[in-house]
Design a protein around this motif. Sequence first.
Motif, PDB file in Angstrom:
ATOM      1  N   GLN A 336       0.826  -1.209   0.000  1.00 42.30           N
ATOM      2  CA  GLN A 336       0.000   0.000   0.000  1.00 42.30           C
ATOM      3  C   GLN A 336       0.861   1.260   0.000  1.00 42.30           C
ATOM      4  O   GLN A 336       0.544   2.235  -0.700  1.00 42.30           O
ATOM      5  CB  GLN A 336      -0.931  -0.017   1.205  1.00 42.30           C
ATOM      6  N   SER A 337       1.948   1.234   0.775  1.00 40.67           N
ATOM      7  CA  SER A 337       2.844   2.392   0.803  1.00 40.67           C
ATOM      8  C   SER A 337       3.488   2.611  -0.553  1.00 40.67           C
ATOM      9  O   SER A 337       3.586   3.744  -1.038  1.00 40.67           O
ATOM     10  CB  SER A 337       3.920   2.189   1.876  1.00 40.67           C
ATOM     11  N   THR A 338       3.935   1.496  -1.187  1.00 41.42           N
ATOM     12  CA  THR A 338       4.554   1.616  -2.512  1.00 41.42           C
ATOM     13  C   THR A 338       3.566   2.146  -3.532  1.00 41.42           C
ATOM     14  O   THR A 338       3.891   3.027  -4.349  1.00 41.42           O
ATOM     15  CB  THR A 338       5.092   0.246  -2.960  1.00 41.42           C
ATOM     16  N   GLU A 339       2.330   1.613  -3.496  1.00 39.29           N
ATOM     17  CA  GLU A 339       1.314   2.091  -4.438  1.00 39.29           C
ATOM     18  C   GLU A 339       0.991   3.561  -4.196  1.00 39.29           C
ATOM     19  O   GLU A 339       0.778   4.319  -5.151  1.00 39.29           O
ATOM     20  CB  GLU A 339       0.055   1.240  -4.302  1.00 39.29           C
ATOM     21  N   LEU A 340       0.973   3.969  -2.930  1.00 44.01           N
ATOM     22  CA  LEU A 340       0.699   5.375  -2.616  1.00 44.01           C
ATOM     23  C   LEU A 340       1.812   6.275  -3.144  1.00 44.01           C
ATOM     24  O   LEU A 340       1.542   7.355  -3.693  1.00 44.01           O
ATOM     25  CB  LEU A 340       0.542   5.537  -1.104  1.00 44.01           C
ATOM     26  N   VAL A 341       3.065   5.825  -2.973  1.00 44.85           N
ATOM     27  CA  VAL A 341       4.194   6.615  -3.480  1.00 44.85           C
ATOM     28  C   VAL A 341       4.125   6.733  -4.999  1.00 44.85           C
ATOM     29  O   VAL A 341       4.277   7.816  -5.570  1.00 44.85           O
ATOM     30  CB  VAL A 341       5.524   5.979  -3.045  1.00 44.85           C
ATOM     31  N   LEU A 342       3.884   5.587  -5.677  1.00 43.96           N
ATOM     32  CA  LEU A 342       3.811   5.614  -7.137  1.00 43.96           C
ATOM     33  C   LEU A 342       2.666   6.494  -7.621  1.00 43.96           C
ATOM     34  O   LEU A 342       2.785   7.189  -8.629  1.00 43.96           O
ATOM     35  CB  LEU A 342       3.641   4.200  -7.676  1.00 43.96           C
ATOM     36  N   ALA A 343       1.534   6.444  -6.900  1.00 44.11           N
ATOM     37  CA  ALA A 343       0.393   7.257  -7.304  1.00 44.11           C
ATOM     38  C   ALA A 343       0.622   8.742  -7.046  1.00 44.11           C
ATOM     39  O   ALA A 343       0.019   9.600  -7.713  1.00 44.11           O
ATOM     40  CB  ALA A 343      -0.864   6.787  -6.572  1.00 44.11           C
ATOM     41  N   SER A 344       1.483   9.073  -6.081  1.00 51.74           N
ATOM     42  CA  SER A 344       1.719  10.472  -5.721  1.00 51.74           C
ATOM     43  C   SER A 344       2.776  11.136  -6.599  1.00 51.74           C
ATOM     44  O   SER A 344       2.868  12.368  -6.624  1.00 51.74           O
ATOM     45  CB  SER A 344       2.137  10.567  -4.252  1.00 51.74           C
ATOM     46  N   VAL A 345       3.603  10.327  -7.292  1.00 54.70           N
ATOM     47  CA  VAL A 345       4.669  10.893  -8.114  1.00 54.70           C
ATOM     48  C   VAL A 345       4.075  11.500  -9.378  1.00 54.70           C
ATOM     49  O   VAL A 345       3.240  10.882 -10.051  1.00 54.70           O
ATOM     50  CB  VAL A 345       5.696   9.802  -8.469  1.00 54.70           C
ATOM     51  N   ALA A 346       4.522  12.705  -9.714  1.00 54.19           N
ATOM     52  CA  ALA A 346       4.009  13.375 -10.907  1.00 54.19           C
ATOM     53  C   ALA A 346       4.622  12.822 -12.186  1.00 54.19           C
ATOM     54  O   ALA A 346       4.017  12.910 -13.257  1.00 54.19           O
ATOM     55  CB  ALA A 346       4.272  14.876 -10.813  1.00 54.19           C
ATOM     56  N   ASP A 347       5.820  12.247 -12.093  1.00 52.54           N
ATOM     57  CA  ASP A 347       6.462  11.661 -13.273  1.00 52.54           C
ATOM     58  C   ASP A 347       5.847  10.302 -13.581  1.00 52.54           C
ATOM     59  O   ASP A 347       5.371   9.587 -12.699  1.00 52.54           O
ATOM     60  CB  ASP A 347       7.964  11.498 -13.040  1.00 52.54           C
ATOM     61  N   GLY A 348       5.892   9.929 -14.855  1.00 53.57           N
ATOM     62  CA  GLY A 348       5.413   8.626 -15.267  1.00 53.57           C
ATOM     63  C   GLY A 348       6.437   7.552 -14.942  1.00 53.57           C
ATOM     64  O   GLY A 348       7.636   7.739 -15.150  1.00 53.57           O
ATOM     65  N   ILE A 349       5.974   6.423 -14.420  1.00 51.93           N
ATOM     66  CA  ILE A 349       6.847   5.298 -14.073  1.00 51.93           C
ATOM     67  C   ILE A 349       6.197   4.022 -14.589  1.00 51.93           C
ATOM     68  O   ILE A 349       5.006   3.794 -14.371  1.00 51.93           O
ATOM     69  CB  ILE A 349       7.063   5.185 -12.554  1.00 51.93           C
ATOM     70  N   TYR A 350       6.972   3.217 -15.285  1.00 51.53           N
ATOM     71  CA  TYR A 350       6.479   1.905 -15.687  1.00 51.53           C
ATOM     72  C   TYR A 350       7.630   0.908 -15.635  1.00 51.53           C
ATOM     73  O   TYR A 350       8.806   1.277 -15.698  1.00 51.53           O
ATOM     74  CB  TYR A 350       5.840   1.929 -17.080  1.00 51.53           C
ATOM     75  N   GLY A 351       7.277  -0.357 -15.465  1.00 54.34           N
ATOM     76  CA  GLY A 351       8.276  -1.422 -15.417  1.00 54.34           C
ATOM     77  C   GLY A 351       8.037  -2.430 -16.516  1.00 54.34           C
ATOM     78  O   GLY A 351       6.911  -2.603 -17.000  1.00 54.34           O
ATOM     79  N   VAL A 352       9.096  -3.093 -16.942  1.00 51.86           N
ATOM     80  CA  VAL A 352       9.010  -4.116 -17.978  1.00 51.86           C
ATOM     81  C   VAL A 352       9.769  -5.346 -17.501  1.00 51.86           C
ATOM     82  O   VAL A 352      10.650  -5.269 -16.645  1.00 51.86           O
ATOM     83  CB  VAL A 352       9.594  -3.635 -19.318  1.00 51.86           C
ATOM     84  N   ASP A 353       9.386  -6.518 -18.058  1.00 52.12           N
ATOM     85  CA  ASP A 353      10.114  -7.733 -17.766  1.00 52.12           C
ATOM     86  C   ASP A 353      11.227  -7.930 -18.789  1.00 52.12           C
ATOM     87  O   ASP A 353      11.507  -7.035 -19.593  1.00 52.12           O
ATOM     88  CB  ASP A 353       9.166  -8.937 -17.742  1.00 52.12           C
ATOM     89  N   ARG A 354      11.874  -9.078 -18.778  1.00 45.53           N
ATOM     90  CA  ARG A 354      13.000  -9.314 -19.679  1.00 45.53           C
ATOM     91  C   ARG A 354      12.582  -9.325 -21.143  1.00 45.53           C
ATOM     92  O   ARG A 354      13.407  -9.090 -22.022  1.00 45.53           O
ATOM     93  CB  ARG A 354      13.688 -10.633 -19.328  1.00 45.53           C
ATOM     94  N   ALA A 355      11.306  -9.575 -21.413  1.00 47.25           N
ATOM     95  CA  ALA A 355      10.825  -9.568 -22.796  1.00 47.25           C
ATOM     96  C   ALA A 355      10.377  -8.187 -23.241  1.00 47.25           C
ATOM     97  O   ALA A 355       9.942  -8.025 -24.387  1.00 47.25           O
ATOM     98  CB  ALA A 355       9.675 -10.563 -22.952  1.00 47.25           C
ATOM     99  N   GLY A 356      10.467  -7.178 -22.377  1.00 49.80           N
ATOM    100  CA  GLY A 356      10.048  -5.830 -22.732  1.00 49.80           C
ATOM    101  C   GLY A 356       8.571  -5.583 -22.546  1.00 49.80           C
ATOM    102  O   GLY A 356       8.056  -4.541 -22.970  1.00 49.80           O
ATOM    103  N   LEU A 357       7.844  -6.519 -21.915  1.00 50.35           N
ATOM    104  CA  LEU A 357       6.409  -6.359 -21.688  1.00 50.35           C
ATOM    105  C   LEU A 357       6.168  -5.561 -20.412  1.00 50.35           C
ATOM    106  O   LEU A 357       6.841  -5.774 -19.398  1.00 50.35           O
ATOM    107  CB  LEU A 357       5.730  -7.724 -21.587  1.00 50.35           C
ATOM    108  N   VAL A 358       5.203  -4.669 -20.451  1.00 52.63           N
ATOM    109  CA  VAL A 358       4.905  -3.805 -19.312  1.00 52.63           C
ATOM    110  C   VAL A 358       4.347  -4.647 -18.170  1.00 52.63           C
ATOM    111  O   VAL A 358       3.427  -5.454 -18.361  1.00 52.63           O
ATOM    112  CB  VAL A 358       3.903  -2.711 -19.713  1.00 52.63           C
ATOM    113  N   THR A 359       4.918  -4.470 -16.962  1.00 57.40           N
ATOM    114  CA  THR A 359       4.456  -5.207 -15.784  1.00 57.40           C
ATOM    115  C   THR A 359       3.664  -4.326 -14.819  1.00 57.40           C
ATOM    116  O   THR A 359       2.794  -4.824 -14.117  1.00 57.40           O
ATOM    117  CB  THR A 359       5.651  -5.811 -15.028  1.00 57.40           C
TER     118      THR A 359
END
Length: 710
Positions: A336-359
């Motif tokens: 919940q804390s991590t999700e709150l931090v990610l939701a509060s950041v104004a910059d866009g953040i995304y993650g990908v796996d080794r195949a380049g697919l968005v996680t």
Amino acid sequence: MGEDVASVRGVTFRRSAVATALWILTSTAVLLSGLPETVRAAFSGGAIAVTAVVAATSCLLAARRSRGRRRRAWALLAAAGYVGFSGNAVALLTGTTQTGDLAYLGALLIGALALLSFPSSPVRRPQVARMVLDGVVVGGSVLFIAAVAVFPGREVVGPWLSYLIALVLPLVDAVLATLAVFLITRSSRSDFVPLLLVGLSFVLYALADLSYATLGVSTFSLGSAVDLGWITGYAMGGLAARHPGAVGAPPEPRRDESSPVGATVLTFSLFIVAAMVGVATRAGAPWSPVATALWIVILVAVAARQTILVVHNERLRRELEGRVRARTSELRTMTQSTELVLASVADGIYGVDRAGLVTFVNPAAARTLGYSAADLVGHDAHETFHAPGADGVPFPADGCYITEAVRDGLTTSAEEDRYRRADGKDIPVEVTASSLLDGTHVIGAVVVFRDMTQRREVDRLKNEFVSVISHELRTPLTSIHGSLGLLAGGAVGEMTPQAARMVTIALESSKRLARLINDILEVERMEAGVSTIETANHSAHDLVRAAVDQVRGMADTEGVSVRLGEVTGHVHADADRMVQTFTNLLGNAVKFSPPGSEVAVSARPSGAFVEFRVADRGRGIPPDRLEAIFGRFEQVDTTDAREKGGTGLGLAISRSIVERHGGRIWVTSTLGEGSTFHVAVPRAEVVDHLTAGATKTDLIDVRVTKKEMG
């Protein structure tokens, strides 16, 4: 020194083993001989007493040479030996067996404490209880099988107290033997042989005590082969104390705690075998009281063992469930804390796996790209929203910063890119990409990006304002510069020396201001793309030579030499613009080089480019300024503008010129040793090949080569 002591102890143990073997053979020969019963009985009583004293003394000496728990273990075994000897002596002097049997029982209990005192991996109390009960079941099963198969149908003769004590003795012996075997699995290798010999001694004692109990307490007398069990048992205990490992060894990694599965299988296998033997023999003849008592003890031990195991497992289950609940709560809070931090950041953040697919995608990223998070998760990030080039050609995935982060573990910082929104609109972004590691293994990448649309608009308005102001300043500045020139030339008459000096200062300042305005306008034209670039094929040597000639006078004034190194290759470029770039770089190198030093310039083909290098031996550039110095009005030190002159726009103009040619400019530097500026410009042969009908693949290959050079 340690090796000498170990060698001496090894020799002592071998000699003791030989002496023990001879003593056992002698005792066997006497007890199995045809000597009179009184002679054999006298020899047996003395042999048991002497062997007990020697064994107890050996254990006492081992205790004196040991430390910690091992010292306590050997001291207890020595006490057990002396107690057993005392009971034997009392029995011989009084002619009664009850006192001796009680002493033997006490000695065995002390032996149990000794075994539990040997160093081993930590064991919980329920595990200790289970091990003891396993010993009762295993030892009792063995003795029960012997009682119903070897000595069936024996009747009880003599006092019941002596009989019960004699019945308990072999059972305790078997428990201790089994306990010693179980402890071996939890002990260091140095304790293996001593514990094995101790366990063997209890096994021999158990067999002798079983014979004593089943042959008849009142009618039993010394001098038979049964006595060999006691003599050999004492001898094995004494030999264990003489082993080099008895006093300990250098610390070793302890073995992992053994699984209870093996002990359970052994315990119940013997229990089942004992039950089958009991059923088979029950039909032929009734069990003896010894066998009946043993079977009752075994059943009680099995029930107690399973009860302890169930209770222990239930407690462990509750503890495990409590830990799982607590850990789950902690993980939920962290999530919940991590999700709150990610939701509060104004910059866009995304993650990908080794195949380049968005996680995962944070709300800011989904909002900026015009997608919902569900629309992006599971899709290829590069293909979904990475915009193609201005010519519509998609950039290759192999050269993407996402691929570099996942495949090569590279980190990309502040790289400019363009993302395509869901509505088809392209937006400029500034990207930072880094690898996502699980220990040392790359499992994906995390990308942080920022929408640069507003910043670009602000920069455009600022640049437009500066451009307008610069244009408006040129007209009055031209008039001022012309008037000052006329005054300096004497058009209005001769001036006093003081007035002439003031006019000269004003004229130089107006020239500097004019250069500043011209540089600003040049940067604006370059970035706006309205500056004319007339490209053709030129020799790299000719371009560098022209720039060197222009700065030669400045270099002589500063006392710096300019060396023209190996310059090869041809470039497709605007000659005047490239000479302007090299002149800026050479001028800066000369300006920041100490007198008597050298500035070297060279060039060579590198892939699809010709790479030019301008190296100086100046003070160097700090790492955090290597990129910033290519910005407008940026210099390494704020005092450089005053001490060295210049507007701080030369490198910005040079970068604009090089990038307009499709090249790249960068700098490497070591503080205190100097700096090297690199300029990569497309080779003439490559451009001619593309112009003659190159495919989109060729264009992509050139872009990749350009990216690799950075």
